[in-house]
Structures are given as structure tokens and as C-alpha cells.
Design an enzyme around this catalytic site. Structure first.
Site, mmCIF file in Angstrom:
data_model
loop_
_atom_site.group_PDB
_atom_site.id
_atom_site.type_symbol
_atom_site.label_atom_id
_atom_site.label_comp_id
_atom_site.label_asym_id
_atom_site.label_seq_id
_atom_site.Cartn_x
_atom_site.Cartn_y
_atom_site.Cartn_z
ATOM 1 N N LYS A 13 -25.290 -12.350 -21.429
ATOM 2 C CA LYS A 13 -24.966 -13.809 -21.124
ATOM 3 C C LYS A 13 -26.014 -14.662 -20.752
ATOM 4 O O LYS A 13 -26.311 -15.649 -21.224
ATOM 5 C CB LYS A 13 -24.007 -13.936 -20.096
ATOM 6 C CG LYS A 13 -22.637 -13.046 -20.182
ATOM 7 C CD LYS A 13 -21.636 -13.308 -18.839
ATOM 8 C CE LYS A 13 -21.995 -12.806 -17.461
ATOM 9 N NZ LYS A 13 -22.391 -11.244 -17.463
ATOM 10 N N ARG A 88 -15.487 -15.403 -11.967
ATOM 11 C CA ARG A 88 -15.426 -13.930 -12.163
ATOM 12 C C ARG A 88 -14.236 -13.362 -11.411
ATOM 13 O O ARG A 88 -14.076 -11.878 -11.450
ATOM 14 C CB ARG A 88 -16.594 -13.312 -11.228
ATOM 15 C CG ARG A 88 -17.742 -12.995 -12.063
ATOM 16 C CD ARG A 88 -18.874 -12.620 -11.083
ATOM 17 N NE ARG A 88 -19.766 -11.621 -11.711
ATOM 18 C CZ ARG A 88 -21.112 -11.845 -11.868
ATOM 19 N NH1 ARG A 88 -21.491 -13.094 -12.156
ATOM 20 N NH2 ARG A 88 -22.066 -10.975 -12.045
ATOM 21 N N ARG A 127 -33.849 -3.281 -17.448
ATOM 22 C CA ARG A 127 -34.145 -4.621 -17.450
ATOM 23 C C ARG A 127 -35.357 -5.103 -16.421
ATOM 24 O O ARG A 127 -35.234 -4.555 -15.364
ATOM 25 C CB ARG A 127 -32.671 -5.354 -17.053
ATOM 26 C CG ARG A 127 -32.812 -6.867 -16.874
ATOM 27 C CD ARG A 127 -31.565 -7.379 -16.940
ATOM 28 N NE ARG A 127 -30.846 -7.519 -15.609
ATOM 29 C CZ ARG A 127 -29.473 -7.974 -15.655
ATOM 30 N NH1 ARG A 127 -29.037 -8.705 -16.609
ATOM 31 N NH2 ARG A 127 -28.921 -7.930 -14.476
ATOM 32 N N ARG A 160 -34.710 -6.164 -11.066
ATOM 33 C CA ARG A 160 -33.661 -6.729 -10.050
ATOM 34 C C ARG A 160 -33.331 -5.793 -8.827
ATOM 35 O O ARG A 160 -32.917 -4.715 -9.520
ATOM 36 C CB ARG A 160 -32.639 -7.529 -10.571
ATOM 37 C CG ARG A 160 -32.623 -8.913 -10.906
ATOM 38 C CD ARG A 160 -31.625 -9.387 -11.694
ATOM 39 N NE ARG A 160 -30.126 -9.130 -11.051
ATOM 40 C CZ ARG A 160 -28.909 -9.709 -11.826
ATOM 41 N NH1 ARG A 160 -29.009 -10.611 -12.564
ATOM 42 N NH2 ARG A 160 -27.762 -9.444 -10.979
ATOM 43 N N ARG A 171 -21.424 -2.404 -9.670
ATOM 44 C CA ARG A 171 -21.074 -3.575 -10.364
ATOM 45 C C ARG A 171 -20.152 -3.586 -11.665
ATOM 46 O O ARG A 171 -19.402 -4.368 -11.969
ATOM 47 C CB ARG A 171 -22.387 -4.349 -10.744
ATOM 48 C CG ARG A 171 -23.373 -4.783 -9.469
ATOM 49 C CD ARG A 171 -24.642 -5.041 -9.991
ATOM 50 N NE ARG A 171 -24.940 -6.041 -10.996
ATOM 51 C CZ ARG A 171 -25.957 -6.110 -11.768
ATOM 52 N NH1 ARG A 171 -27.009 -5.212 -11.625
ATOM 53 N NH2 ARG A 171 -26.090 -7.171 -12.518
HETATM 54 P P1 AMP Z 1 -25.458 -12.000 -11.858
HETATM 55 O O1 AMP Z 1 -26.710 -12.494 -11.941
HETATM 56 O O2 AMP Z 1 -24.451 -12.747 -12.572
HETATM 57 O O3 AMP Z 1 -25.197 -10.492 -12.313
HETATM 58 O O4 AMP Z 1 -24.785 -11.813 -10.239
HETATM 59 C C1 AMP Z 1 -25.499 -11.076 -9.408
HETATM 60 C C2 AMP Z 1 -24.650 -11.007 -8.232
HETATM 61 O O5 AMP Z 1 -24.155 -12.279 -7.477
HETATM 62 C C3 AMP Z 1 -23.132 -10.259 -8.501
HETATM 63 O O6 AMP Z 1 -23.209 -8.971 -8.261
HETATM 64 C C4 AMP Z 1 -22.370 -10.830 -7.233
HETATM 65 O O7 AMP Z 1 -22.526 -10.123 -6.313
HETATM 66 C C5 AMP Z 1 -22.908 -12.241 -7.128
HETATM 67 N N1 AMP Z 1 -22.136 -13.113 -8.016
HETATM 68 C C6 AMP Z 1 -22.561 -14.112 -9.043
HETATM 69 N N2 AMP Z 1 -21.778 -14.738 -9.572
HETATM 70 C C7 AMP Z 1 -20.601 -14.445 -8.742
HETATM 71 C C8 AMP Z 1 -19.159 -15.060 -8.680
HETATM 72 N N3 AMP Z 1 -18.848 -16.012 -9.605
HETATM 73 N N4 AMP Z 1 -18.193 -14.741 -8.091
HETATM 74 C C9 AMP Z 1 -18.806 -13.658 -6.934
HETATM 75 N N5 AMP Z 1 -19.856 -13.229 -6.879
HETATM 76 C C10 AMP Z 1 -20.824 -13.614 -7.716
#
Ligand code: AMP
Length: 218
Positions: A13, A88, A127, A160, A171
Site C-alpha cells: 500500500k 482498519r 523490509r 521497522r 499484525r
Molecule cells: P502501518 O504502518 O500502516 O503498518 O501501521 C503501523 C501500526 O500503527 C499498526 O500496526 C497499528 O498499531 C497502528 N495503526 C496504523 N493505522 C491504524 C489504524 N487505522 N487503526 C489502528 N491502528 C493503526
């Protein structure tokens, strides 16, 4: 144009978002990036989110909905925006609909990225991400020219913390249980465009463009 990119962690994404914002001229609203920034700067939101993120769990809906409500009201979002990593949960999707309706707006389309689990684990475990511009690399499939240095901005590139194998598992579980139902929510509304996200960045980029131009929601 209001778009959302939907898919499991590692489905590409963020990478495709970078291409899309350049061609569409709208900002990328990555909730993950926003939270990581908040942690770095010591902001209150970051302090509340950190523990959830470290465990690979979702940050509570009220916090995320407030964050997106505030960000989308900024002036650079007037011509539209690209949501990356939000909504989400079904609660977030419903809150987003209410927010847009209250502003006389509606979602244009939701692109759902399809990748199988084995490929997701392989992508996430290798990654590498630039801490400055967010560009994404992979130890084997797409290494930086100079180790640890971003090809695009010279920023420092590394793993990360939530890409550790045990956090990746949780996750992916969280995605299946809490996030996957969001897809049915948008499909029901006829706003879902499915994209096969296996293959090279270029191939997926072409499929994304074709999906948006064709508007084949199903
Ligand atoms: P990402 O970079 O999108 O993989 O997000 C990293 C982490 O941020 C996720 O594993 C969640 O802990 C938190 N996070 C990001 N977006 C959301 C969302 N829309 N709702 C809840 N937690 C989020």
C-alpha cells in the site's frame, strides 16, 4: 478524489501510495507514518499509541478517528486525499462515512490489495524503510545502492521495530480478525476495487491505474 488503500501489512500500500499521490496530486494520509512521527516528536498521540504498535495491535478507534478527522480538515486535503492504513476496523469505516457525509463528500473508491500470507511474511521480514522519506526497500529483492542509505533522499534506512517475526505474526492476525471485515463493508457499498498485488512494483502500478480508470467496483 478520495481514495483508500486497503490490504494486509506488506501488501504494498505504502509503495503504491507514493506513485499515486504523484500522479493524482493529492496528499497521502498514512496513519502508520503519522503515528510514528508522533512517537518521534514526543506528541501525546504517540505516547498513547506506542504500546499498541509495539505489540502489533490496533490503536484504539477513538484516537484514530480523531487523528483522521483533524488531518483531513487541513487545507492540503481540499482537493482530495489518499488514505493509507485507514480505516482498519468497521467502526473506523463507519466514522469515516459519517465524517465525509457531514462535509458533503463521499469516498471515490477503495483499492483492495491481494497478496497471499507466505509472500507477506517474506516481504515484511526483509523490509527496510527510510526514516526520513518513508521509501521502502527489501534486503534481497530491492536493496539500497549504499547499505543503510536511502537512494532517494540520503536518509537512514533500517528495519521497522514492528517487522520483527513475532510482531509480524500478530499484525497479520489482527488484520484477519479486525480489519478484513472492512473489505465486506466497502464491497457492499459497491466501492471496492480489487487489485492483484503480486508481481513487480511496476506491474502492480499498472493494475492500480487500470482499476482506478476503469472504476470496476464490485
Ligand atoms: P502501518 O504502518 O500502516 O503498518 O501501521 C503501523 C501500526 O500503527 C499498526 O500496526 C497499528 O498499531 C497502528 N495503526 C496504523 N493505522 C491504524 C489504524 N487505522 N487503526 C489502528 N491502528 C493503526
Amino acid at each position: 478524489m478520495i481514495l483508500a488503500l486497503f490490504g494486509p501489512p506488506g501488501s504494498g500500500k505504502g509503495t503504491q501510495a507514493k506513485y499515486l499521490i504523484r500522479s493524482l496530486g493529492i496528499p497521502q494520509l498514512s496513519t502508520g507514518d503519522m503515528l510514528r512521527e508522533a512517537i518521534k516528536s514526543g506528541a501525546d498521540v504517540g505516547k498513547r499509541a506506542k504500546d499498541f504498535m509495539d505489540r502489533g495491535a490496533l490503536v484504539p478507534d477513538d484516537l484514530m478517528i480523531a487523528l483522521i478527522g483533524e488531518r483531513t480538515s487541513q487545507s492540503d486535503c481540499q482537493k482530495g486525499f489518499l488514505l493509507d492504513g485507514f480505516p482498519r476496523t468497521v467502526q473506523q469505516a463507519e466514522a469515516l462515512d459519517r465524517l465525509l457525509t457531514s462535509r458533503g463528500l463521499a469516498m471515490t473508491a477503495v483499492l483492495s490489495f491481494k497478496v497471499d500470507r507466505a509472500e507477506l511474511v517474506a516481504r515484511l521480514s526483509g523490509r527496510l524503510v527510510c526514516s526520513r522519506c518513508g521509501a521502502s526497500y527489501h534486503e534481497r529483492a530491492k536493496p539500497t545502492k549504499v547499505e543503510g542509505v536511502c537512494d532517494l533522499c540520503g536518509g537512514s534506512v533500517g528495519k521497522r521495530p514492528d517487522d520483527r517475526p513475532e510482531v509480524v505474526e500478530s499484525r497479520l492476525e489482527t488484520f484477519m480478525t479486525s480489519t478484513q471485515p472492512v473489505e465486506a463493508y466497502f464491497r457492499q457499498q459497491g466501492r471496492l476495487l480489487e487489485v492483484d498485488a503480486l508481481g513487480s512494483e511496476e506491474e502492480v502500478k499498472q493494475r492500480v491505474a487500470a482499476a482506478i480508470n476503469g472504476g470496476r467496483a464490485g
